[in-house]
Structures are given as structure tokens and as C-alpha cells.
Scaffold this motif. Sequence first.
Motif, PDB file in Angstrom:
ATOM      1  N   GLU A  77       0.795  -1.202  -0.142  1.00  0.00           N
ATOM      2  CA  GLU A  77      -0.001  -0.039  -0.185  1.00  0.00           C
ATOM      3  C   GLU A  77       0.742   1.325   0.008  1.00  0.00           C
ATOM      4  OE1 GLU A  77      -3.291   0.508   2.662  1.00  0.00           O
ATOM      5  OE2 GLU A  77      -4.245  -1.315   1.998  1.00  0.00           O
ATOM      6  N   ASP A  78       2.133   1.358   0.339  1.00  0.00           N
ATOM      7  CA  ASP A  78       2.896   2.391   0.483  1.00  0.00           C
ATOM      8  C   ASP A  78       4.280   1.905  -0.522  1.00  0.00           C
ATOM      9  OD1 ASP A  78       4.488   4.538   0.864  1.00  0.00           O
ATOM     10  OD2 ASP A  78       4.387   4.328   3.112  1.00  0.00           O
ATOM     11  N   THR A 118       4.251   4.668  -8.580  1.00  0.00           N
ATOM     12  CA  THR A 118       3.285   4.247  -7.551  1.00  0.00           C
ATOM     13  C   THR A 118       1.987   3.841  -8.424  1.00  0.00           C
ATOM     14  OG1 THR A 118       2.353   6.772  -7.757  1.00  0.00           O
ATOM     15  CG2 THR A 118       3.901   6.101  -5.910  1.00  0.00           C
ATOM     16  N   ARG A 144      -0.726   5.588  -3.723  1.00  0.00           N
ATOM     17  CA  ARG A 144       0.320   5.452  -3.370  1.00  0.00           C
ATOM     18  C   ARG A 144       1.422   4.107  -3.312  1.00  0.00           C
ATOM     19  NH1 ARG A 144      -2.369   5.484   1.429  1.00  0.00           N
ATOM     20  NH2 ARG A 144      -1.223   4.402   3.100  1.00  0.00           N
TER      21      ARG A 144
END
Length: 103
Positions: free
Chosen positions: A47-48, A65, A94
Motif C-alpha cells: 500500500e505504500d 506508484t 501510493r
Amino acid sequence: MKTSRRHFLMLSVGVGSSLALSRAACAETANRLSEADPNARALAYVEDASKVDKAKFPSYAAGQTCANCSLFQGKATDAYGGCTLFGDKQVAARGWCSSYTNM
């Protein structure tokens, strides 16, 4: 205190709309792709993107991203959006996965 029918109806509409909004918010959250999902794990989804293991994925470059991937189906300003790889699941803008492409 006596409640009028008009007051009762206005209160009912307010409560009903609040419930509808909270239900929509829960549905949106429930539709997000989890890093534990088998398909997500197969493609090393995170997720990051800042948490990508650069030793394991040397093709990763800073700035990649989901938001700027050609497979992302949301707007660049959306926090979450669709991805052609994950069906109806929403990915984090992101985020990143090993199928990142910017063609």
C-alpha cells in the motif's frame, strides 16, 4: 414534550441519510485490496511504495506508484482506485506492485 409529525419525519430523514453515508463508507473500505490477499501477495503489492524491498525488486524506481501506473483506473488525485489486475478491488494510489508499467 409532544413531538410533531413534521419533526419526526425530518429526524427520520436525517438519521436515514446518515446511515446510508456510513454504509457507503464501509463498502468503500471493504473493497480495498489487502496486502494479505493471495493475488496481491503474488504480485508483491504494497500500500505504500516507499516500503518496497529494493533488493528483491531492482526494477522498482523511486516515484513509481499505482497512481502513475498505466493499469490504474482512478484519477491521479484519488486515494484509492481500480486496477485492471485486481478486478473490483481498490488499490492505494501510493501503492506499488511488481506489474507496474507506465507505457
